[in-house]
Each structure stands twice: as structure tokens, then as C-alpha cells.
Scaffold this motif. Structure first.
Motif, short mmCIF file in Angstrom:
data_model
loop_
_atom_site.label_atom_id
_atom_site.label_comp_id
_atom_site.label_asym_id
_atom_site.label_seq_id
_atom_site.Cartn_x
_atom_site.Cartn_y
_atom_site.Cartn_z
N GLU A 3 25.61 37.30 28.16
CA GLU A 3 26.28 38.18 26.64
C GLU A 3 27.87 37.79 26.51
O GLU A 3 27.93 37.61 25.20
N TRP A 4 28.35 37.57 27.16
CA TRP A 4 30.16 37.28 27.29
C TRP A 4 29.49 35.35 25.89
O TRP A 4 30.69 35.34 24.43
N VAL A 25 37.49 41.14 30.28
CA VAL A 25 36.51 42.13 31.16
C VAL A 25 35.06 41.41 30.65
O VAL A 25 34.43 40.90 31.86
N ASP A 26 35.11 40.89 30.11
CA ASP A 26 33.20 40.66 29.65
C ASP A 26 33.82 39.35 30.58
O ASP A 26 32.65 38.78 31.12
N SER A 29 33.77 39.37 33.89
CA SER A 29 32.66 40.03 34.46
C SER A 29 31.71 39.27 35.66
O SER A 29 30.97 38.89 36.41
N TRP A 30 31.86 38.04 34.71
CA TRP A 30 30.52 36.67 35.20
C TRP A 30 31.42 35.90 35.79
O TRP A 30 31.05 35.33 36.88
N GLY A 33 32.00 36.81 39.66
CA GLY A 33 30.59 36.12 40.45
C GLY A 33 30.57 35.07 40.57
O GLY A 33 30.09 34.48 41.74
N CYS A 61 34.85 40.92 41.51
CA CYS A 61 34.08 41.54 41.47
C CYS A 61 33.05 42.37 40.60
O CYS A 61 32.51 42.97 39.21
N ARG A 64 34.20 44.23 36.65
CA ARG A 64 32.22 44.79 35.72
C ARG A 64 31.70 46.06 35.68
O ARG A 64 31.89 46.13 33.85
N SER A 65 32.18 46.96 35.87
CA SER A 65 31.65 47.95 36.04
C SER A 65 32.78 48.86 34.76
O SER A 65 33.02 49.74 34.37
N LYS A 67 32.98 47.55 32.40
CA LYS A 67 31.53 46.85 30.55
C LYS A 67 31.88 47.98 30.32
O LYS A 67 31.46 48.78 29.16
#
Length: 230
Positions: A3-4, A25-26, A29-30, A33, A61, A64-65, A67
């Protein structure tokens, strides 16, 4: 990650997207993780994962919330409320800060030589007493075995000061609540406008027939609030 990359390649300006709040944030988010996964599969990293650093990595991690902000817009609403009520929030916030610092000085003076180690630890300096005063001004009283002068001060705080300290919170919550009510009313108007052109209304059977009862069972949510019938 996919997605990023997709958003990065489709953005009009890649640099602007990378430096934007949602872009960060994007990315995080990955990335957090991926780092956690890489450390987990590498040998001899168990100690790090079980340490404080591993706990912080797992906590990060959860970024990601955030998003969901792309669709909910909650932080944008909060910022609008802060901008609209900024004069009130600044004045009441300064008053609350002065009150908190004043109470911290009083608590330090009265309790920094307490016989109880936990109380002495919490009030051993003015910066540490700031946390205690903040809790007291929010109505939380963790340490109860205090001296009589401190209990008198806490009684005054409970009666008078709490209502002053929570004014910025009350103003912000009231403004945000009004914003949510306005959004809900706009949503209701949009739903009412949509129901005007729905084909189900034009296919409504005659009353007192089995077909009408089935129609009401299936499409009563369209009729509710539009015609007042069921």
C-alpha cells in the motif's frame, strides 16, 4: 508495504507524500513490523526482544491504528476545535498550568520529609510533585496517608480547584461534541436526500397485502425518517 509503495508511486509529489503525516504513518506502519520480524528470525536476538527495547518496538507497531485517520478525520476535527476555541483554551490552560505548579510547590513543601518512603519519593522534588498535583487536580488521590495540612489542601483542591483545572478539557470536549453532532446532522440530511430517488419507494405495494408486509420488512430502514410510516 504494498500500500505504501502504491501510494508513493501514484502521488503527485513523492516528497510531499513522504513528509506528510499520513505518509509517515503509512511508512512506520510497515517498517516497525518489518524490523520486528527481521530481528525475530535472526539468531541471538532473543535477549533484545525480551528487553525494554523489544517492548518499545512492539508498541511502535501499534502506530498502524492511525491509518484510520485517512477515512475518519478525527484529528482534523480536533484541530478545527482547537483553532476555533483557541482563545478560551489558551486562557484556561494557562490558569490550569499555574494552578498545577502552585499546588506542586505546596505538596513538595509539606510532604518532601514524610516518614513514608513512597510519599517522600513522590514529593521529593517539585518536578516529581507536579505529577501528584496533576493527579489531584483531576480528582485522583493515590497517596492517602498524608499530613493534616496536606489533607486540608487536598480538600480545597477537591472542592474548588478541580472545576477550574478541567475547564480546558470541558471546552474541548464540548466543541468536539458539537462538531460530531453537526457531522451527524449533515449525514442525516444526505441520507434524506438519497431516499428521494430510491427506486424501492416507487415499487411499494398496496397496503394490507402480504407483499406490503414483506416490502416493509425489507425496506423499512428506507422509510423510517422519510415518510414517518412503517
Amino acid at each position: 508495504l504494498r500500500e505504501w509503495i502504491s501510494r508513493l508511486t501514484s502521488a503527485e509529489s513523492s516528497i510531499e507524500y513522504l513528509l506528510s503525516p499520513l505518509g509517515l504513518v503509512d511508512f512506520f506502519s510497515w517498517s516497525f513490523g518489518a524490523i520486528h520480524f527481521a530481528i525475530a528470525v535472526i539468531p541471538f536476538t532473543t535477549d533484545f526482544l525480551n528487553s525494554g527495547g523489544g517492548e518499545w518496538l512492539r508498541a511502535m507497531c501499534a502506530i498502524r491504528s492511525l491509518k484510520a485517520e485517512r477515512w475518519m478525520g478525527a484529528f482534523d476535527d480536533m484541530w478545527d476545535v482547537l483553532e476555533y476555541h483557541r482563545p478560551l483554551l489558551v486562557s484556561t490552560g494557562c490558569l490550569a498550568l499555574i494552578l498545577c505548579m502552585f499546588l506542586a510547590e505546596i505538596l513538595f513543601t509539606l510532604e518532601h520529609r514524610s516518614y513514608d518512603y513512597t510519599i517522600r519519593e513522590a514529593h521529593g522534588s517539585v518536578p516529581r510533585a507536579l505529577w501528584t498535583s496533576f493527579l489531584s487536580l483531576n480528582g485522583e488521590y493515590i497517596w492517602v496517608d498524608l499530613t493534616s495540612p496536606t489533607k486540608a489542601v487536598q480538600f480545597f483542591v477537591a472542592i474548588c480547584s478541580v472545576s477550574v483545572f478541567v475547564m480546558p478539557i470541558t471546552i474541548f470536549c464540548a466543541g468536539y461534541n458539537l462538531r460530531m453532532i453537526g457531522d451527524f446532522e449533515a449525514y442525516q440530511h444526505a441520507i434524506d436526500d438519497m431516499t428521494v430517488g430510491w427506486w424501492q419507494l416507487s415499487c411499494r405495494p398496496q397496503r394490507d397485502t402480504p407483499r406490503h408486509a414483506i416490502w416493509v420488512l425489507l425496506y423499512d430502514h428506507i422509510l423510517a425518517g422519510h415518510s414517518g410510516e412503517s
